[in-house]
Write an enzyme that holds these catalytic residues in place. Sequence first.
Site, mmCIF file in Angstrom:
data_model
loop_
_atom_site.group_PDB
_atom_site.id
_atom_site.type_symbol
_atom_site.label_atom_id
_atom_site.label_comp_id
_atom_site.label_asym_id
_atom_site.label_seq_id
_atom_site.Cartn_x
_atom_site.Cartn_y
_atom_site.Cartn_z
ATOM 1 N N ARG A 1 10.576 -11.041 5.704
ATOM 2 C CA ARG A 1 11.258 -9.749 5.833
ATOM 3 C C ARG A 1 12.292 -9.816 6.953
ATOM 4 O O ARG A 1 12.043 -10.367 8.013
ATOM 5 C CB ARG A 1 10.200 -8.684 6.147
ATOM 6 C CG ARG A 1 10.741 -7.285 6.176
ATOM 7 C CD ARG A 1 9.671 -6.280 5.893
ATOM 8 N NE ARG A 1 8.681 -6.184 6.967
ATOM 9 C CZ ARG A 1 7.684 -5.307 6.947
ATOM 10 N NH1 ARG A 1 7.537 -4.494 5.923
ATOM 11 N NH2 ARG A 1 6.829 -5.267 7.941
ATOM 12 N N LYS B 1 0.824 -1.219 0.000
ATOM 13 C CA LYS B 1 0.000 0.000 0.000
ATOM 14 C C LYS B 1 0.857 1.268 0.000
ATOM 15 O O LYS B 1 0.586 2.189 -0.766
ATOM 16 C CB LYS B 1 -0.918 -0.032 1.227
ATOM 17 C CG LYS B 1 -1.933 1.089 1.258
ATOM 18 C CD LYS B 1 -3.135 0.699 2.083
ATOM 19 C CE LYS B 1 -2.756 0.387 3.524
ATOM 20 N NZ LYS B 1 -2.803 1.537 4.391
ATOM 21 N N ARG C 1 -2.563 -9.244 13.123
ATOM 22 C CA ARG C 1 -2.756 -7.983 12.396
ATOM 23 C C ARG C 1 -3.737 -8.165 11.242
ATOM 24 O O ARG C 1 -4.554 -7.291 10.969
ATOM 25 C CB ARG C 1 -1.408 -7.487 11.843
ATOM 26 C CG ARG C 1 -0.520 -6.867 12.910
ATOM 27 C CD ARG C 1 0.931 -6.873 12.491
ATOM 28 N NE ARG C 1 1.258 -5.906 11.454
ATOM 29 C CZ ARG C 1 2.357 -5.980 10.691
ATOM 30 N NH1 ARG C 1 3.217 -6.960 10.835
ATOM 31 N NH2 ARG C 1 2.591 -5.061 9.790
ATOM 32 N N ARG D 1 -11.829 4.004 8.556
ATOM 33 C CA ARG D 1 -11.561 2.681 9.124
ATOM 34 C C ARG D 1 -12.849 2.051 9.655
ATOM 35 O O ARG D 1 -12.852 0.881 9.999
ATOM 36 C CB ARG D 1 -10.631 2.815 10.327
ATOM 37 C CG ARG D 1 -9.142 2.806 10.062
ATOM 38 C CD ARG D 1 -8.514 1.464 10.194
ATOM 39 N NE ARG D 1 -7.227 1.385 10.870
ATOM 40 C CZ ARG D 1 -6.095 1.994 10.576
ATOM 41 N NH1 ARG D 1 -6.050 2.897 9.639
ATOM 42 N NH2 ARG D 1 -5.002 1.744 11.241
ATOM 43 N N ARG E 1 11.490 -8.428 12.629
ATOM 44 C CA ARG E 1 10.701 -7.565 13.526
ATOM 45 C C ARG E 1 9.696 -8.416 14.290
ATOM 46 O O ARG E 1 9.113 -9.344 13.736
ATOM 47 C CB ARG E 1 9.911 -6.547 12.689
ATOM 48 C CG ARG E 1 10.662 -5.273 12.419
ATOM 49 C CD ARG E 1 9.932 -4.385 11.450
ATOM 50 N NE ARG E 1 8.479 -4.333 11.647
ATOM 51 C CZ ARG E 1 7.662 -3.552 10.944
ATOM 52 N NH1 ARG E 1 8.142 -2.768 10.008
ATOM 53 N NH2 ARG E 1 6.369 -3.565 11.162
HETATM 54 P P1 AMP Z 1 -1.800 2.845 10.816
HETATM 55 O O1 AMP Z 1 -0.450 3.470 10.690
HETATM 56 O O2 AMP Z 1 -2.736 3.213 9.693
HETATM 57 O O3 AMP Z 1 -1.747 1.363 11.074
HETATM 58 O O4 AMP Z 1 -2.458 3.494 12.141
HETATM 59 C C1 AMP Z 1 -1.847 3.383 13.395
HETATM 60 C C2 AMP Z 1 -2.870 3.568 14.498
HETATM 61 O O5 AMP Z 1 -3.480 4.860 14.413
HETATM 62 C C3 AMP Z 1 -4.035 2.609 14.462
HETATM 63 O O6 AMP Z 1 -3.711 1.400 15.102
HETATM 64 C C4 AMP Z 1 -5.113 3.376 15.208
HETATM 65 O O7 AMP Z 1 -4.879 3.353 16.605
HETATM 66 C C5 AMP Z 1 -4.866 4.788 14.751
HETATM 67 N N1 AMP Z 1 -5.670 5.141 13.550
HETATM 68 C C6 AMP Z 1 -5.198 5.488 12.312
HETATM 69 N N2 AMP Z 1 -6.215 5.779 11.477
HETATM 70 C C7 AMP Z 1 -7.349 5.622 12.189
HETATM 71 C C8 AMP Z 1 -8.733 5.759 11.882
HETATM 72 N N3 AMP Z 1 -9.155 6.109 10.659
HETATM 73 N N4 AMP Z 1 -9.631 5.500 12.873
HETATM 74 C C9 AMP Z 1 -9.231 5.147 14.106
HETATM 75 N N5 AMP Z 1 -7.949 4.989 14.459
HETATM 76 C C10 AMP Z 1 -7.003 5.226 13.521
#
Ligand code: AMP
Length: 240
Positions: free
Chosen positions: A125, A15, A169, A90, A158
């Site tokens: 990885r 992505k 995940r 999300r 990691r």
């Molecule tokens: P990511 O880097 O996209 O995996 O986001 C890291 C963390 O940020 C997630 O595990 C959530 O805690 C929070 N987060 C990011 N985007 C959102 C969203 N649209 N809604 C709620 N939490 C978010």
Amino acid sequence: MTMRLILIGPPGSGKSTQATGLSASHGIPWIATGDMLRAAIRRGTPLGEAARPFVESGGLVPDELMVRLVKERLAHPDCRHGFLLDGFPRTVVQAEALRSAGIAIDAVIELAIDDMEIVRRLSGRRVHPASGRTYHVVFHPPQHADRDDVTGERLVQRDDDAPASITRRLRAYREQTQPVIEYYRRWADSREAGAPHYIRVNAAGPEAEIRTRLHSALRAAGLVANGRSASIEQRGHTPR
Ligand code: AMP
């Protein structure tokens, strides 16, 4: 031509790579909510403080906070010709909030890839912790097994790339995201005025091939002029 995109894909779907390409070739900002939250936490802003416990526990930040954050970001002048949302929406509540705020979306792109392939990519990885250099045992192997090419130091895996973590995940991704995917798919199928296109791209295979598939899908949806993207000449590149 505006290009207002939502990019959805599981960890390991490539992505970030595709987001970088789309953002550069269409001259639109890449808006990754996870990155925005991590930056706010680092800076200790009120938003960061409010979001910190949720981000640190791996849970979701409350919808109200996220919707406010994204609406503010989309009001910036660099979003005038479009944007690429990554990590938002999300939840269905967040998707509905965008819609009821009248924020139009041209296309929702899903990078589709099966779990087996993701596990294969992520579990192979390896990283060199001191430099951050990454390798893959199959796709990008170091010159000597388990050793960094530059320093010769040992490579590690990691923690969250261990198979049990990957499975966790992925499960979280499927649970959270499937309803959002369904929401957009149904809306696209309704052919209502203003409904975004729903584009599903097969994300297995080499990077360049996926980029080509993505571009063809956008062209087929009428979002990109024939040949090169019309927006490249008009707008140039906006770095992230
Ligand atoms: P990511 O880097 O996209 O995996 O986001 C890291 C963390 O940020 C997630 O595990 C959530 O805690 C929070 N987060 C990011 N985007 C959102 C969203 N649209 N809604 C709620 N939490 C978010």
